[in-house]
Design an enzyme around this catalytic site. Structure first.
Site, mmCIF file in Angstrom:
data_model
loop_
_atom_site.group_PDB
_atom_site.id
_atom_site.type_symbol
_atom_site.label_atom_id
_atom_site.label_comp_id
_atom_site.label_asym_id
_atom_site.label_seq_id
_atom_site.Cartn_x
_atom_site.Cartn_y
_atom_site.Cartn_z
ATOM 1 N N ASP A 1 73.680 8.275 -3.746
ATOM 2 C CA ASP A 1 74.300 9.126 -2.556
ATOM 3 C C ASP A 1 74.641 10.518 -3.082
ATOM 4 O O ASP A 1 74.858 11.059 -4.321
ATOM 5 C CB ASP A 1 75.278 8.321 -1.838
ATOM 6 C CG ASP A 1 76.280 7.584 -2.772
ATOM 7 O OD1 ASP A 1 76.312 8.232 -4.206
ATOM 8 O OD2 ASP A 1 76.999 6.675 -2.560
ATOM 9 N N HIS B 1 82.077 -1.370 0.985
ATOM 10 C CA HIS B 1 80.792 -0.735 0.965
ATOM 11 C C HIS B 1 79.717 -0.639 -0.554
ATOM 12 O O HIS B 1 80.689 -0.802 -1.394
ATOM 13 C CB HIS B 1 80.856 0.587 1.545
ATOM 14 C CG HIS B 1 81.707 1.711 0.580
ATOM 15 N ND1 HIS B 1 82.530 2.769 1.014
ATOM 16 C CD2 HIS B 1 81.730 1.817 -0.713
ATOM 17 C CE1 HIS B 1 82.955 3.417 -0.030
ATOM 18 N NE2 HIS B 1 82.464 2.694 -1.112
ATOM 19 N N ASP C 1 86.529 -1.242 1.071
ATOM 20 C CA ASP C 1 86.266 -1.582 2.375
ATOM 21 C C ASP C 1 84.738 -2.357 2.517
ATOM 22 O O ASP C 1 84.066 -2.847 3.361
ATOM 23 C CB ASP C 1 85.826 -0.370 3.532
ATOM 24 C CG ASP C 1 84.823 0.651 3.101
ATOM 25 O OD1 ASP C 1 84.225 0.317 1.904
ATOM 26 O OD2 ASP C 1 84.603 1.545 3.707
HETATM 27 P P1 PGA Z 1 85.143 3.914 -7.249
HETATM 28 O O1 PGA Z 1 84.327 3.965 -6.013
HETATM 29 O O2 PGA Z 1 84.262 3.515 -8.366
HETATM 30 O O3 PGA Z 1 85.609 5.274 -7.435
HETATM 31 O O4 PGA Z 1 86.276 3.024 -7.132
HETATM 32 C C1 PGA Z 1 83.458 2.718 -5.820
HETATM 33 C C2 PGA Z 1 82.761 3.072 -4.218
HETATM 34 O O5 PGA Z 1 83.425 3.643 -3.505
HETATM 35 O O6 PGA Z 1 81.718 2.786 -4.353
#
Ligand code: PGA
Length: 250
Positions: free
Chosen positions: A67, A138, A136
């Site tokens: 992304d 995702h 959440d």
């Molecule tokens: P993070 O984000 O590794 O910074 O915790 C993970 C994500 O949002 O997929």
């Protein structure tokens, strides 16, 4: 699903790096799906070490990132393009023409999404996809409510995600882009194998719901239950709410 609950972040990162290394040794032109965020940083550090100390060769590896924020130029300090070069690509022998990261600055974003899918297909699909998970639930920027069949698309970020990511934007949620280009859940599920990583207590609820709850678009990571070749590696804290007898390595 193979689920491993390991001692800490370091153990999680090293275990994931070994899987990536073995995949590259088996297939030097591995098509590797990559993630950004805090979670895979330890994995990337270990891959860099393997490159420098053990000669792990990335010269034929093809990468596709999950992304990118819409609207951030490639060289913006918080763009995922910049993140990948700073934290991995500049330190290994990757061929820059083998790197694919969505471009959030193109005029026709829809056309770009279609092109990205086609590009993945051209390389025969992703062999191994690395994933983190949001609080959440995702995966990539597939926020709650995203179709589990979705393809690469423009996603609207939730308030939770923007608040979580504000730490990278001077703590100011207003500076966090509202949209991102993201591979869809359907795109991710087509990867031949997947590794999902999670560490820290803040991820414990999401991991519990993703692994031991129903498959639902409300927790897009739960769609991984449908995939035949997923390895989930979590540290003790992220795995603290799991109830089934998963493999414990500590
Ligand atoms: P993070 O984000 O590794 O910074 O915790 C993970 C994500 O949002 O997929």
């Amino acid at each position: 699903m193979k689920v491993f609950i390991v001692k800490d972040y370091d153990a999680m990162s090293k275990k994931a790096a070994k899987i990536v290394r073995d995949a590259i040794l088996r297939k030097p032109d591995l098509v590797l799906g990559l993630a950004t965020g805090s979670t895979p940083l330890g994995l990337y550090k270990e891959l860099i070490r393997m490159h420098k100390e053990e000669g792990l060769n990335f010269s034929k590896v093809i990468t596709f990132n999950l992304d990118e924020y819409v609207g951030l130029p490639k060289d913006h300090p918080e763009s995922y393009n910049r993140f990948m070069w700073d934290n991995l690509f500049n330190h290994i022998n990757i061929n820059p023409s083998n790197v694919h990261i969505p471009d959030g600055t193109v005029e026709d974003l829809e056309a770009f999404c279609k092109w990205y899918e086609e590009k993945i297909d051209e390389y025969g699909g992703i062999d191994l996809q690395i994933l983190g998970i949001g609080r959440d639930g995702h995966i990539a920027f597939n926020e709650p409510g995203t179709s589990l069949g979705s393809r690469t698309h423009i996603a609207k970020l939730t308030e939770v995600t923007r608040r979580d990511n504000a730490r990278f934007f001077d703590g100011d949620i207003e500076k966090v882009p509202k949209y991102a280009i993201t591979m869809g859940v359907g795109t991710i599920l087509e990867a031949k194998s997947i590794i999902l990583l999670a560490n820290g207590e803040a991820k414990a609820d999401a991991i519990k719901k993703a692994l031991e709850g129903p498959v639902t678009c409300l927790i897009t990571a739960s769609a991984l239950q449908l995939h035949p070749n997923v390895t989930i590696i979590v540290d003790k804290e992220a795995g603290s709410k799991l109830e089934l007898e998963w493999e414990r390595e500590y």
